[in-house]
Design a protein around this motif. Structure first.
Motif, PDB file in Angstrom:
ATOM      1  N   SER A  22     -49.508  67.863  30.858  1.00  0.00           N
ATOM      2  CA  SER A  22     -49.004  66.400  30.344  1.00  0.00           C
ATOM      3  C   SER A  22     -50.210  65.993  29.789  1.00  0.00           C
ATOM      4  O   SER A  22     -50.281  64.254  29.554  1.00  0.00           O
ATOM      5  CB  SER A  22     -47.799  65.334  31.029  1.00  0.00           C
ATOM      6  OG  SER A  22     -48.935  65.077  32.919  1.00  0.00           O
ATOM      7  N   LEU A  26     -50.527  62.740  26.932  1.00  0.00           N
ATOM      8  CA  LEU A  26     -51.035  61.771  27.014  1.00  0.00           C
ATOM      9  C   LEU A  26     -51.951  60.821  26.806  1.00  0.00           C
ATOM     10  O   LEU A  26     -52.317  59.879  26.653  1.00  0.00           O
ATOM     11  CB  LEU A  26     -50.533  61.256  28.779  1.00  0.00           C
ATOM     12  CG  LEU A  26     -49.714  61.929  29.611  1.00  0.00           C
ATOM     13  CD1 LEU A  26     -49.838  61.268  30.759  1.00  0.00           C
ATOM     14  CD2 LEU A  26     -48.450  60.597  28.906  1.00  0.00           C
ATOM     15  N   SER A 258     -48.739  72.621  27.591  1.00  0.00           N
ATOM     16  CA  SER A 258     -49.345  71.053  26.600  1.00  0.00           C
ATOM     17  C   SER A 258     -48.709  70.856  25.505  1.00  0.00           C
ATOM     18  O   SER A 258     -48.635  70.380  24.689  1.00  0.00           O
ATOM     19  CB  SER A 258     -50.696  70.907  27.145  1.00  0.00           C
ATOM     20  OG  SER A 258     -51.158  71.281  27.639  1.00  0.00           O
ATOM     21  N   ILE A 261     -45.037  70.440  24.985  1.00  0.00           N
ATOM     22  CA  ILE A 261     -45.000  68.563  25.534  1.00  0.00           C
ATOM     23  C   ILE A 261     -45.218  67.574  24.480  1.00  0.00           C
ATOM     24  O   ILE A 261     -44.757  67.038  23.880  1.00  0.00           O
ATOM     25  CB  ILE A 261     -45.294  68.423  26.762  1.00  0.00           C
ATOM     26  CG1 ILE A 261     -44.902  68.679  28.394  1.00  0.00           C
ATOM     27  CG2 ILE A 261     -45.364  66.452  26.537  1.00  0.00           C
ATOM     28  CD1 ILE A 261     -45.917  68.380  29.042  1.00  0.00           C
ATOM     29  N   TRP A 265     -42.512  65.557  21.875  1.00  0.00           N
ATOM     30  CA  TRP A 265     -43.041  64.497  22.349  1.00  0.00           C
ATOM     31  C   TRP A 265     -43.765  63.894  20.966  1.00  0.00           C
ATOM     32  O   TRP A 265     -43.443  62.800  20.620  1.00  0.00           O
ATOM     33  CB  TRP A 265     -43.432  64.512  23.069  1.00  0.00           C
ATOM     34  CG  TRP A 265     -43.397  62.651  23.533  1.00  0.00           C
ATOM     35  CD1 TRP A 265     -43.085  61.260  23.045  1.00  0.00           C
ATOM     36  CD2 TRP A 265     -45.150  61.702  24.371  1.00  0.00           C
ATOM     37  NE1 TRP A 265     -43.765  60.542  24.249  1.00  0.00           N
ATOM     38  CE2 TRP A 265     -44.936  60.107  24.786  1.00  0.00           C
ATOM     39  CE3 TRP A 265     -46.181  62.721  25.451  1.00  0.00           C
ATOM     40  CZ2 TRP A 265     -45.650  59.755  25.011  1.00  0.00           C
ATOM     41  CZ3 TRP A 265     -46.805  61.853  25.905  1.00  0.00           C
ATOM     42  CH2 TRP A 265     -47.025  60.292  26.693  1.00  0.00           C
TER      43      TRP A 265
END
Length: 304
Positions: A22, A26, A258, A261, A265
């Motif tokens: 993550s 992020l 990664s 995600i 996202w």
């Protein structure tokens, strides 16, 4: 001797992989300068670790300043500087190039670790050289895919490679510091030096350290609690049941993790031309890790 994996250990490994995976998404999501995120990441981690370390490791920390462990203090401080260099290069790379490419390139750390060992006079096994060759070829292909797309993406690729080199230096220095230090004492000094260095860099560079929206602060807290504290703690817990080599291989799951995600996202899809290079890169790093493990398991030759 490692025991059979139990459900708790499997859950810890799965949580660790998700936590470290993550980090790059992020960073890419947070509406804050990467250097500021690097400062807050370490500063807040020190805030969490500091009180416990000052209570449980007070004598050890005092010995590092006034006693017989000043050498370890120097290595811990130098490791903190190397960690700052890592964050100052890799974290901006996640905002310049794709999350998948940045994560894969920084995962070449074992390759640079092997070359550092060579520079220190150690011999590398043939499998390590094969793995280095595969990984370097993959990195060239992956970064070459960004040459024709944008200078911004290429700059991110180069910063990610610099981040891999600096984290290898950090690991080498930490290995020397950890000869007598506990994890808690070493981590506190290292993270403190890193946070102080990043603060100076941000102040000198005029980087904004506050005034972000609540979603950005949540992203920063997610990085601290996830990758900085939870992820590595869970991997350390898993070392009681699995080998260090297995953990090193599991860390490579951060690359597809990664990427997944970031795709789900952030809608980031790596360029098609980069896929072969990323696959070769991960394969090469895996060969280096497995080759190093075989060397460690090989019995020493008798002295004649």
């Amino acid at each position: 001797m490692h025991h059979r994996l139990d459900p708790l250990t499997l859950a810890a490994i799965g949580l660790a992989v998700v936590a470290v995976s993550s980090s790059a998404p992020l960073i890419a999501y947070a509406a804050a300068p990467a250097l500021a995120i690097a400062f807050w990441r370490n500063f807040l981690a020190v805030g969490v670790l500091g009180p416990a370390a000052l209570v449980s490791r007070r004598a050890e920390l005092r010995d590092m300043i006034t006693g017989d462990r000043r050498r370890e203090l120097r290595y811990s401080a130098l490791a903190g500087l190397a960690l700052a260099a890592h964050f100052a290069t890799w974290m901006p790379s996640a905002q310049l190039t794709s999350v998948a490419t940045a994560t894969a390139l920084v995962a070449t750390q074992p390759v640079w670790q092997g070359l550092l060992a060579l520079a220190q006079g150690r011999r590398l096994p043939p499998t390590t050289w094969i793995g280095i060759g595969i990984a370097v070829t993959g990195a060239i292909i992956a970064t070459g895919a960004d040459v024709g797309s944008s200078g911004r993406a290429l700059a991110g690729d180069l910063l990610a490679l610099a981040g891999a080199v600096s984290i290898a230096v950090y690991t080498s220095l930490g290995e020397r510091a950890r000869t007598t230090l506990t994890t808690t004492a070493y981590t506190l000094v290292c993270y403190s030096v890193c946070a102080a260095t990043m603060l100076v860099v941000c102040l000198v560079g005029g980087v904004q350290l506050g005034g972000y929206g609540h979603t950005t602060w949540l992203a920063i807290l997610g990085i601290v609690l996830g990758a900085q504290l939870l992820g590595h703690s869970m991997f350390n817990y898993a070392l009681h049941k699995v080998s260090a080599t297995t953990v090193s291989m599991l860390v490579l799951l951060e690359v597809p993790g990664s990427a997944l995600i970031a795709w789900l996202w952030l809608g980031q899809v790596p360029r098609a031309a980069a896929y072969p290079g990323l696959a070769l890169l991960v394969a090469g790093v895996a060969v280096v890790v497995l080759g190093s493990a075989r060397t460690l398991r090989r019995p020493a030759e008798p002295v004649v």
